[in-house]
Design an enzyme around this catalytic site. Sequence first.
Site, PDB file in Angstrom:
ATOM      1  N   ASP A 104      32.532  88.908  32.708  1.00 34.23           N
ATOM      2  CA  ASP A 104      31.282  89.467  33.221  1.00 34.23           C
ATOM      3  C   ASP A 104      31.605  90.369  34.411  1.00 34.23           C
ATOM      4  O   ASP A 104      32.411  90.006  35.280  1.00 34.23           O
ATOM      5  CB  ASP A 104      30.327  88.354  33.657  1.00 34.23           C
ATOM      6  CG  ASP A 104      28.985  88.900  34.085  1.00 34.23           C
ATOM      7  OD1 ASP A 104      28.157  89.216  33.188  1.00 34.23           O
ATOM      8  OD2 ASP A 104      28.748  89.022  35.303  1.00 34.23           O
ATOM      9  N   HIS A 129      21.160 104.346  34.974  1.00 31.95           N
ATOM     10  CA  HIS A 129      21.714 103.731  33.766  1.00 31.95           C
ATOM     11  C   HIS A 129      22.822 104.572  33.130  1.00 31.95           C
ATOM     12  O   HIS A 129      23.719 104.031  32.475  1.00 31.95           O
ATOM     13  CB  HIS A 129      20.589 103.500  32.756  1.00 31.95           C
ATOM     14  CG  HIS A 129      19.676 102.382  33.154  1.00 31.95           C
ATOM     15  ND1 HIS A 129      19.998 101.053  33.026  1.00 31.95           N
ATOM     16  CD2 HIS A 129      18.430 102.401  33.722  1.00 31.95           C
ATOM     17  CE1 HIS A 129      19.014 100.293  33.459  1.00 31.95           C
ATOM     18  NE2 HIS A 129      18.041 101.085  33.879  1.00 31.95           N
ATOM     19  N   GLU A 157      26.494  93.342  30.394  1.00 32.96           N
ATOM     20  CA  GLU A 157      27.786  93.621  31.007  1.00 32.96           C
ATOM     21  C   GLU A 157      28.793  92.519  30.731  1.00 32.96           C
ATOM     22  O   GLU A 157      29.817  92.411  31.428  1.00 32.96           O
ATOM     23  CB  GLU A 157      27.631  93.826  32.525  1.00 32.96           C
ATOM     24  CG  GLU A 157      27.173  92.600  33.299  1.00 32.96           C
ATOM     25  CD  GLU A 157      25.653  92.469  33.368  1.00 32.96           C
ATOM     26  OE1 GLU A 157      25.172  91.702  34.217  1.00 32.96           O
ATOM     27  OE2 GLU A 157      24.959  93.136  32.566  1.00 32.96           O
TER      28      GLU A 157
END
Length: 327
Positions: free
Chosen positions: A191, A204, A234
Amino acid sequence: MRLTDGTIDFHGVISPSGSGESLRNLQLGSRLRVRGICVIHTSFDKTPESFDVLLRSLADVRVLRRPSWWNPLHAAMLATLLSAIVLVIAAWNLVLRRRVAAQTRQIQSQLEEADKLRIRAEAAHKEKSESLASVLSLQHDLLEAQEKLRHQATHDVLTGLWNRGALLDLLHNEIERSVRSHASMGVLMLDVDHFKPVNDTLGHLAGDAVLKEMAQRIAHATRSYDIVGRYGGEEFLVILPGCNREETESGAERIRAAIATGPFPGAGSALSLTISIGAVVAPECAEKEAEILALADQALYQAKGAGRNCTVLRSSLEEAHAETAEV
C-alpha cells in the site's frame, strides 16, 4: 522360226531330227548368226522380197548377244510399277496427312480444353486463396479482439498489471500448485504511504502518474515469473512462487527499496513516496485464498501501525490477532 534384220523378215525351218525345243527358248531380240540352205523369194520384177533358211541343226544357230533387259515391254512394266508405287505413296501420304490433320485438330481441341480448365482452376484457386486469406484475416482479427478482450478483462487499465479478479485466480492456482509440490510461496500486500494527499493537492492525473510509476518500479524489482497486480486503489499484490520465509522477506525489502529510490517523475521533484508491505508465506500459514489475503492485510495494517515504509511478515492469523491485541 521368224528372223529379222530390222528390214527383212526371214523364215527358218529346222529339220524334224533337230531339237526345236532349244530354239523355242531363244529370247525375242536375241542377235544370231545363222547358217543353212537359203531359198530366195522374189517379186514379178525379180526383186528379192524374202528368203527361207533351212537349218540343218542347232549348230547352224549361234547366239551372238542376248537381248537387253531394258526393252519397251519391261520399260512399260517398270513405268506401270513405278506409277502404282507413286499412287500408293500418294494415297498413303494423303491418308497420313488426313490422320495428322485429324490428330492435330484433336490435340488443338484438347489443348484449348486444357487451357480452359487451367483458367478455371486458376480462377478457383485465386478465389479460394482470397477466401482463405479473408478467413485468416478475419480469424486474426478475431484472435486479436479476443486477446484484447482477455487482456482488458484480466489487466488493470491504468497500470497494465493484473487486475483484482485475475490476481485471485492466479493466487488460487499457485496455492494448489504449492500444495501439490509441497513448495512454499510468498504473498505481499503493498500500500502506498500517504497517497491521499497526492490526489487532494496535485490532482487525480498526478495520482495516476504516480501509480503508473509505482507499478513499473514494482515490476522491475521482481522476477520475470513473479505475479504483480493492482489489488485496488493504491494497493498492489505480489505473488512470489517458490519463496520461503527468508526469500519472501528479501523480495519485499527489494521492492520497498525500489520505491524509495527517488522522487516520482511527473509529480514534482520534491515528491518522494514509500510503501508499507504485509507479507505471508503460504501454504504454511493457510491454504485458502481468503485466509491468506486476510493474514497479508493484517500484516500490512501492522506495518502501517509500525510507522510505514517497512515490511511485516506474519505466519498465522492467530499470531496476527495476538499482536494486534497487544498493541
